[in-house]
Scaffold this active site. Structure first.
Site, PDB file in Angstrom:
ATOM      1  N   GLY A 244      -1.113  15.651  17.464  1.00  0.00           N
ATOM      2  CA  GLY A 244      -2.230  14.717  17.405  1.00  0.00           C
ATOM      3  C   GLY A 244      -2.682  14.310  18.791  1.00  0.00           C
ATOM      4  N   SER A 245      -3.217  13.112  18.888  1.00  0.00           N
ATOM      5  CA  SER A 245      -3.800  12.634  20.140  1.00  0.00           C
ATOM      6  C   SER A 245      -2.731  12.105  21.087  1.00  0.00           C
ATOM      7  CB  SER A 245      -4.804  11.513  19.842  1.00  0.00           C
ATOM      8  OG  SER A 245      -4.121  10.372  19.332  1.00  0.00           O
ATOM      9  N   GLY A 249       0.818   9.901  20.473  1.00  0.00           N
ATOM     10  CA  GLY A 249       2.099  10.218  21.088  1.00  0.00           C
ATOM     11  C   GLY A 249       2.677   9.059  21.875  1.00  0.00           C
ATOM     12  N   GLU A 266       3.129  17.565  20.314  1.00  0.00           N
ATOM     13  CA  GLU A 266       2.031  18.459  20.699  1.00  0.00           C
ATOM     14  C   GLU A 266       0.771  17.606  20.702  1.00  0.00           C
ATOM     15  OE1 GLU A 266       2.387  21.370  21.771  1.00  0.00           O
ATOM     16  OE2 GLU A 266       4.254  22.161  20.941  1.00  0.00           O
ATOM     17  N   CYS A 300      -6.754  22.086  20.032  1.00  0.00           N
ATOM     18  CA  CYS A 300      -6.099  21.513  21.214  1.00  0.00           C
ATOM     19  C   CYS A 300      -6.173  22.486  22.380  1.00  0.00           C
ATOM     20  CB  CYS A 300      -4.657  21.133  20.899  1.00  0.00           C
ATOM     21  SG  CYS A 300      -3.699  22.476  20.177  1.00  0.00           S
TER      22      CYS A 300
END
Length: 512
Positions: A244-245, A249, A266, A300
């Protein structure tokens, strides 16, 4: 004309197609009721309403997964591999069904959706081979009559939190490896793409029944952030693998660390391609356009920055603009479409805001950026991918905007190009287009690209499953899929065996 001239399908027809795919996968669509509204970006209409999992249901899923882990961890790894092998076979049988669910929910064009399913099949094949290769090491002991080695053991329950843009592949990266490593999995997919998750979970349940494995090895929970938080905070979840963003994280990492759990993150990417004076521009254009406009800029690994030498920037931008003008934008279910919709209105707003900031910083929009309104689907967001010439790497260029905006910067020396590549907070993917071997080797060296993925003469997206996938800095440092990424899903034990009649201590210590 470059944009699809055909009328978009009716939402009702898309809903029927989704239900049919789910049934063929073995998942009953269930009641069309609940707080989770699932929309298709193709029209912006509602595909289905689902009920979010309650905190109690999430806890029960972890309980069930932990219970079955107790026996699964002692199942021989090659036997565990049989489950993943069967999953790969079912994915191959239902390739079109899973791909269609991905297109309906995420808006990916046909070929990319099919490619995502192929990636799932590939990682299953990789994991099956891995089930016979969970190697440890034997090291020389300093003490006579002793053997020093390491062994790897199953870790426990793995919580997988996935994003909308790869609604199935990232789950398979984690789940295929976790299962052969002896773990159980609880999956919280994006609230934007739960139908794809339901279809995939049904196929895995079928695989478990077919090979006689416990169906509770994999549990699915649905919902928004609150559902994921329950999973993140549960001390019985040994590893949280989250995609995700960067914002997510930053919040998730400390929470898992506070209970001494493990994270595999990630997160964001802000990927660049350096185009050197010696580059094959035809090759560069092909690589750049797919990496920048593919998936409507919602990967991404999407290419967001081109760093072109001042001697080639003009012909490069001219060729890119000409290619962008011919991109077919529209219904992702149409085989000829190259760019589908953005996931929703918020993505379109973010793109507009980024372009406005770029203009304020002195940027010049070469092509694109406009919304392509579809009267029959006013809630859908179709945009023309944009190319923007920038005077330098300003704040907006250093940020990741999850939309098809390609910023073009220039450089004079190769050192400057590497500095521009590295001077962003993210560190996922990077590439260089050059026919100069020294530049290529420098880019891959320790003082070259600081990203987890560094490519030569290909774009930044389209990773193969054989290599470990992930990045550095704000990308989170995680590695998934190939190479030795399996180690994240296991715990290591160092073993010393004394097969002598003496008891010498290490380092020559005398405790006589």
């Amino acid at each position: 004309m470059p944009d699809s001239a055909t009328r978009l399908p009716e939402t009702e027809a898309l809903r029927a197609r989704a239900d049919a795919c789910l049934r063929r996968c073995g998942a009953a669509p269930g009641p069309d009721a609940g707080d989770l509204v699932v929309r298709t970006p193709i029209t912006g209409g509602v595909l289905r309403r689902l009920a979010s999992s309650t905190p109690e249901q999430v806890s029960e899923a972890v309980t069930a997964a932990r219970r079955v882990f107790e026996t699964w961890r002692t199942t021989p790894a090659p036997v565990r591999g049989a489950l993943v092998k069967r999953l790969g076979e079912l994915l191959a049988e239902h390739r079109e069904d899973v791909a269609e669910l991905i297109t309906l929910e995420a808006g990916k064009i046909r070929t990319e959706a099919r490619g995502e399913v192929q990636e799932m099949i590939d990682v299953c094949e990789f994991a099956v081979g891995l089930s016979r290769q969970l190697y440890g090491r034997t090291m020389p002991s300093e003490r006579p009559g002793h053997r020093l080695s390491e062994s790897w053991h199953p870790l426990g329950v793995v919580g997988v939190i996935s994003a909308f843009n790869f609604p199935a592949a990232v789950w398979s990266w984690n789940t295929a490896l976790a299962l052969v490593c002896g773990d159980a999995v609880v999956w919280k997919p994006s609230e934007l793409t739960p139908l794809t998750a339901i279809g995939c979970a049904a196929l895995l349940s079928r695989a478990a029944v077919d090979v006689g494995a416990p169906t509770d090895l994999h549990r699915l929970v649905l919902g928004r952030r609150a559902v994921g938080e329950v999973l993140v905070d549960d001390p019985r979840v040994a590893l949280v693998s989250a995609t995700g963003s960067v914002r997510m994280g930053r919040e998730l990492g400390p929470r898992v660390a506070a209970r001494f759990g493990r994270c595999l993150l990630e997160l964001g990417g802000n990927n660049a391609a350096i185009v050197a004076p010696s580059a094959d521009l035809d090759l560069a254009v092909r690589g750049i356009v797919f990496a920048a406009a593919g998936t409507a800029g919602q990967r991404c690994t999407t290419l967001r920055r081109v760093i072109a030498h001042e001697d080639v920037v003009e012909p490069l931008v001219t060729r890119l603009a000409r290619t962008y003008a011919d991109l077919r934008i529209g219904d992702p279910l149409a085989e000829t479409t190259l760019v589908g919709p953005l996931i929703g209105a918020a993505a379109g707003t973010a793109m507009d805001a980024a372009l406005e900031r770029a203009r304020a910083d002195g940027g010049e929009v070469v092509i694109g950026g406009e919304h392509l309104r579809r009267p029959e689907a006013p809630d859908a967001v179709y945009v023309r991918p944009a190319i923007v010439r920038m005077p330098g790497q300003t704040d907006i260029v250093r940020e990741e905007t999850f939309a098809p905006i390609l910023y073009v910067l220039t450089y004079r020396t190769f050192d400057q190009a590497i500095d521009l590549n590295n001077q962003v907070p993210q560190g996922l993917s990077s590439s260089v287009f050059t026919r100069d071997q020294r530049e290529a080797e420098r880019f891959l060296a320790a003082d070259g690209s600081d990203c987890g993925i560094a490519n030569v003469n290909i774009g930044t997206s389209g990773a193969e499953i054989g290599g470990a996938f992930g990045g550095e800095k704000e990308t989170g440092g995680g590695r998934e899929s190939g190479s030795d990424a399996w180690r994240a899903y296991m715990r290591r034990a160092t073993n010393t065996v004394n097969h002598s009649d003496e008891l010498p201590l290490a380092q020559g210590v005398d405790f006589g």
